[in-house]
Write an enzyme that holds these catalytic residues in place. Sequence first.
Site, short mmCIF file in Angstrom:
data_model
loop_
_atom_site.label_atom_id
_atom_site.label_comp_id
_atom_site.label_asym_id
_atom_site.label_seq_id
_atom_site.Cartn_x
_atom_site.Cartn_y
_atom_site.Cartn_z
N ARG A 97 0.85 -1.19 0.00
CA ARG A 97 0.00 0.00 0.00
C ARG A 97 0.88 1.24 0.00
O ARG A 97 1.73 1.39 0.89
CB ARG A 97 -0.89 -0.01 1.24
CG ARG A 97 -1.67 1.28 1.43
CD ARG A 97 -2.59 1.24 2.65
NE ARG A 97 -3.27 2.51 2.78
CZ ARG A 97 -3.24 3.31 3.85
NH1 ARG A 97 -2.61 2.94 4.95
NH2 ARG A 97 -3.87 4.45 3.84
N HIS A 142 -3.13 10.82 1.05
CA HIS A 142 -2.57 10.58 2.39
C HIS A 142 -1.96 11.90 2.88
O HIS A 142 -0.75 12.02 3.02
CB HIS A 142 -1.55 9.44 2.35
CG HIS A 142 -1.22 8.87 3.71
ND1 HIS A 142 -1.34 7.51 4.01
CD2 HIS A 142 -0.78 9.45 4.86
CE1 HIS A 142 -0.98 7.31 5.28
NE2 HIS A 142 -0.63 8.47 5.81
N GLU A 187 -7.62 8.30 6.69
CA GLU A 187 -7.92 8.86 8.01
C GLU A 187 -8.57 10.24 7.98
O GLU A 187 -7.93 11.26 8.27
CB GLU A 187 -6.66 8.90 8.88
CG GLU A 187 -6.05 7.54 9.12
CD GLU A 187 -4.89 7.57 10.09
OE1 GLU A 187 -4.33 8.65 10.35
OE2 GLU A 187 -4.52 6.50 10.60
N ASN A 332 -7.20 1.62 9.89
CA ASN A 332 -5.88 1.80 10.48
C ASN A 332 -6.04 1.62 11.98
O ASN A 332 -6.77 2.37 12.63
CB ASN A 332 -5.33 3.20 10.22
CG ASN A 332 -4.85 3.35 8.78
OD1 ASN A 332 -4.86 2.39 8.00
ND2 ASN A 332 -4.41 4.55 8.45
N TYR A 334 -4.06 0.95 15.66
CA TYR A 334 -2.78 0.92 16.37
C TYR A 334 -2.90 0.49 17.82
O TYR A 334 -2.04 -0.20 18.34
CB TYR A 334 -2.11 2.30 16.31
CG TYR A 334 -1.49 2.56 14.96
CD1 TYR A 334 -0.16 2.22 14.72
CD2 TYR A 334 -2.22 3.11 13.92
CE1 TYR A 334 0.42 2.42 13.48
CE2 TYR A 334 -1.65 3.32 12.68
CZ TYR A 334 -0.32 2.97 12.46
OH TYR A 334 0.25 3.16 11.23
N GLU A 402 -3.31 -0.30 8.09
CA GLU A 402 -2.10 0.07 8.84
C GLU A 402 -2.19 -0.55 10.23
O GLU A 402 -3.27 -0.59 10.83
CB GLU A 402 -1.98 1.59 9.06
CG GLU A 402 -1.48 2.36 7.88
CD GLU A 402 -1.37 3.86 8.18
OE1 GLU A 402 -1.07 4.25 9.32
OE2 GLU A 402 -1.59 4.64 7.23
#
Length: 510
Positions: A97, A142, A187, A332, A334, A402
């Site tokens: 990606r 992005h 995002e 995404n 985390y 991500e």
Amino acid sequence: MKLVVALSLVVAICHGSAVRQQRKFPHDFVFGAATSSYQIEGAWNEDGKGENIFDYENHNNPTVIVDQSNGDVAADSYHNYKRDVEMMRELGLDAYRFSISWARILPTGFANEVNPAGIAYYNNLINEMLKYNIAPLVTIYHWDLPKTLYDLGGLLSPEFSDWFEDYARVVFENFGDRVKSFITFNEPREICIVTLMGTGSGAETAILNTTAVTTYTCAKNLVLAHAKAYKLYDQEFREKQGGQCGITISVNWFEAATESPEDKEAAELRRQGEWGLYAHPIFSAEGGFPTEITQKLLEDNAKQSYDRLCLPDFTEEEKVFVRGTADFFGVNHYTAYLVTAAKRVTDSPMPSIMDEFDNVMFPDDSWPAAASPWLTLAPNSIYNALSYLRNLYNDPIFYITENGWSTAKDRDLFDDDRVQYYRASMESLLNCLDDGIRLKGYMAWSLMDNFEWSAGYTQLFGLYHVNFSDPARTRTPKKSAFVYKHIIKNRYVDYEYEPETMTMTIDEGH
Ligand code: GBH
């Protein structure tokens, strides 16, 4: 050798980990790694590229970045793309990606002038990947907005969705014959809060430095732009190109700190404010912004003597236009936080998203901490997030676009904490698959060390180390790269695995 294997199997069974080892990823599960243009490419003013907001901001206001660095050269992937593809082959990736730099292919920001050198760069990268069967997953935006468009209002302009649609058309036209997966935006929340609004600490750029109501305008404009690009793909490109188009939203997991109704409500508000605002218009059956949010905002705005809804709501027509405009939900993910009902004290003079949803949250003490202050290893948080989303939004197709772990600069190549994080993520992915969640792939952030926005080069997420003081930007695999490779190849997590050497080779067939 055989004896050792047999012995460790017995040990594994005795420890109950044999069951874990039997859980396998299906062969068609897509393993990849991710990057973004500004964070890796460098060549900020080469071959006709236009200026973007990070070029501008990091040159003119360098103190926003802790080490006063920038992405002028970064990992220099503009010149090193062949080495990047070689790393993908070493890892045995199914997919990669990356994002397109808007100003590299459209120097004015507008589609009136297409930069052939910019198109050539991405063609070279894509063609090099395809030689080795590595599927490109392209993020159209992005964060690196052309400065020209910023000057005209950027995401706050009512024209933004048209500019974005024109740009997306250039992307589909030039790359869609070979790229089968597109992500419109990376995002929305971070775009509208972090890259447009200077929020003090952690602000990726303080360029606009607007607090308050404009972040809501941004949310609406962004979602509309996404929907226009999706419809364009759907109506004009899908038939001949046969790919898919989605959006990536940052979905960390928010858990109530206690069982109290107040904390539970606070956690839910946080979830809706963080990602529901952007996901609900696209993925829910009814469309539009979440009603919990609009209701709460109306009440709060009244208290603030702001006597209309600060969130520009969608018209009925817009709701219908936006609803269902994604073939997959890119996540995404985390980390996780525990949320309590106490409010963080902010002092925005106007209604602000930072006041509305910014309750107090913290990681559990027992969760290991990364080099980034916001990042801890929270157990099973991918599963927690996806099972929640799946129920809310009627079982969409997911990709983790991500997920990764930062270590401090100057750290050696033996990144056992990153290995621990990735292994934990794998278990959480397997829990999703076991539960029937339609999760199709996983992209590690990141293929290589890169420019970590306001943290500069001090917090690094790469599977490969990049030597930023070497003009060649030499890349060297970290231990986590070997572990990830082993997982991809064998489709399960082997807790006993240790790389025999730190030298990478390319396996047959890659
Ligand atoms: C992703 O954002 C980005 O897509 C990617 O570009 C980035 O490199 C990667 O994560 C790693 O950070 O400093 O405490 O104010 C993840 C969401 C939002 C996480 C902003 C860090 C700053 C927190 N990011 N946040 S703080």
